[in-house]
Design an enzyme around this catalytic site. Sequence first.
Site, PDB file in Angstrom:
ATOM      1  N   SER A 153     -10.332  -0.241   6.976  1.00  0.00           N
ATOM      2  CA  SER A 153      -9.682  -0.097   5.661  1.00  0.00           C
ATOM      3  C   SER A 153      -8.951  -1.330   5.142  1.00  0.00           C
ATOM      4  CB  SER A 153      -8.701   1.074   5.694  1.00  0.00           C
ATOM      5  OG  SER A 153      -9.394   2.287   5.660  1.00  0.00           O
TER       6      SER A 153
ATOM      7  N   LYS B 235       0.859  -1.190   0.000  1.00  0.00           N
ATOM      8  CA  LYS B 235       0.000   0.000   0.000  1.00  0.00           C
ATOM      9  C   LYS B 235       0.893   1.238   0.000  1.00  0.00           C
ATOM     10  CE  LYS B 235      -3.929   2.063   2.516  1.00  0.00           C
ATOM     11  NZ  LYS B 235      -4.855   1.939   3.659  1.00  0.00           N
TER      12      LYS B 235
ATOM     13  N   SER C  57      -9.929   2.090   2.821  1.00  0.00           N
ATOM     14  CA  SER C  57      -9.022   2.837   1.977  1.00  0.00           C
ATOM     15  C   SER C  57      -7.992   1.973   1.226  1.00  0.00           C
ATOM     16  CB  SER C  57      -8.251   3.850   2.822  1.00  0.00           C
ATOM     17  OG  SER C  57      -7.395   3.207   3.741  1.00  0.00           O
TER      18      SER C  57
END
Lengths: 100, 482
Positions: free
Chosen positions: B175, B76, B151
């Site tokens: 998330s 990420k 997210s």
Amino acid sequence: MSLQPKDVAKVAHLARLALNEADISKYSENLTNILGFIEQMNEIDTSHIEPMAHPLDAQQRLRPDVVTETDQRELFQTLTPHTEAGLYLVPQVIETKLEE
Amino acid sequence: MYTKTIAELIQGLRAKTFSSEELTRCYLDRIKRFDPQVNSFITVTEEQAMQAAKQADQRLSAGTAELLTGIPIAQKDIFCTLGVKTSCGSKMLDNFIAPYNATTIERFNQAGMVMLGKTNMDEFAMGSSNETSYYGPVKNPWDLNCVPGGSSGGSAAAVAARFAPAATGTDTGGSIRQPAALCNLTGLKPTYGRVSRYGMIAFASSLDQGGPMTQTAEDAALLMQVMAGFDEKDSTSVDSTVPNYTATLNDSLKGLRIGLPKEYFDEGLDPEIAKLIQTAIQEYEKLGATLHEISLPETKLSVPTYYVIAPAECSSNLSRYDGVRFGYRCENPQNLDDLYKRSRGEGFGAEVKRRIMIGTYALSSGYYDAYYLKAQKLRRIVSDDFRKAFTEVDVIMGPTSPSPAFQLGAKSDPISMYLSDIYTIAVNLAGLPAISIPAGFTHNLPVGLQIIGNYFSEAKLLNVAHRYQQVTDWHKKIPAGF
């Protein structure tokens, strides 16, 4: 609780955020709705509850006061073109002109 | 080979069925071919990946390889990666080349894993749909008109489309778990403090936690073995022994007490999802578990509580972006105040600005008691609800998300977006671990089962998830067209 455009302008100033005039009324509506939603918190009496700052109620860990970081100024200053002689450049803050 | 799990890839590398270079090339080719329609990567680190793969192959031949050496992974874009752009999905950090590695990245490098690139995400991890990214929304590989969740939406979409065998995510209010649910993956949010936050760009420091997003619970266990552990560079890292997560995967579930919170099955839940979750729970009964109705009374209040605490911490954390030392700087600032205000006003997107302003307001003089202190008190109540529940049950089960993946642009109102995290947020407030695993499909879209455990019970959660995956095959389904 409603946040009027002038309140939004004040909060934006505190947060150092430049907002377009046109956006302020949109934020005023958004933030008023969000604060209204947050007001639900008042449904519960919390007068006898200890606030919780950390999920595990842990104490801040201490370490010996010794230097662990090495100087990496040159590397870090590659992250912006606005440096000179090892210093960061910003618009002038202090008036240098002396009064006559 | 791209359909294989990490556990299977480990076998393949050991048996020399394929090399790490071949494997890495295979994923890079898939990214090149298919990612333009998904937009799951912000940066693909092709050159470094091929170099790391070559080194991994050398270690494998020399017999110095560790278990995960040569296995590719996507990171990420919230984890700082030395010498590689680390944008956090924001224009503010579009020009930021991280000068150091996050501890998680460092640990994966040490293990010899191969980073394929940095995945797309909601800006500064603020969002539940991956639509707030400066780099454009990510599409859900199960339906390109739908969001992947957020997210960690890029990580979820990348693994779902098999652009990578696994990825990392971070979870502040759901998330990791919500995008895992919406993309048919296994996603584990560890106990607060279990995985180092050093070098993981901060959103809400008392809630943020990194974790694995994988195809199976077994793979999540393999990654957790590398990620978990004490880090002196993170002041809230917990110094306790890391168990062997794979050793207990096959433990019997006989006598496992499952708590079913009635608040997680109320009218807000999609009835199709409710049915699938009930079916999954029946599967656990067959495995020897017992069911117990429990109550987590303040579930509903966890959302407003979170939307005070998270923005308050975000407004403080994001004050570091001032346009001076790194990140975006506005053109021709007239004075220092103008430099700060326009750099921040132009560098941050709308959702980030909303949260900074809510947080600033909640912390401002005269309002602190009514908002932040009140929220911290409610946080204790929410947390105590869980403590009480865990005296009666071993794990808590329910849906991960009240609905399956929604259409891009469907939730333009911030509050309706916030409410999509209703079942995940309380876990972060309490600091507990939780996992989401695939539990079926509704209208061809994946549905996730959430399993919440007591503090530091990651091994138990992985065990409970793994046993279910031994008797079901939802997790093996791959979206068509990839």
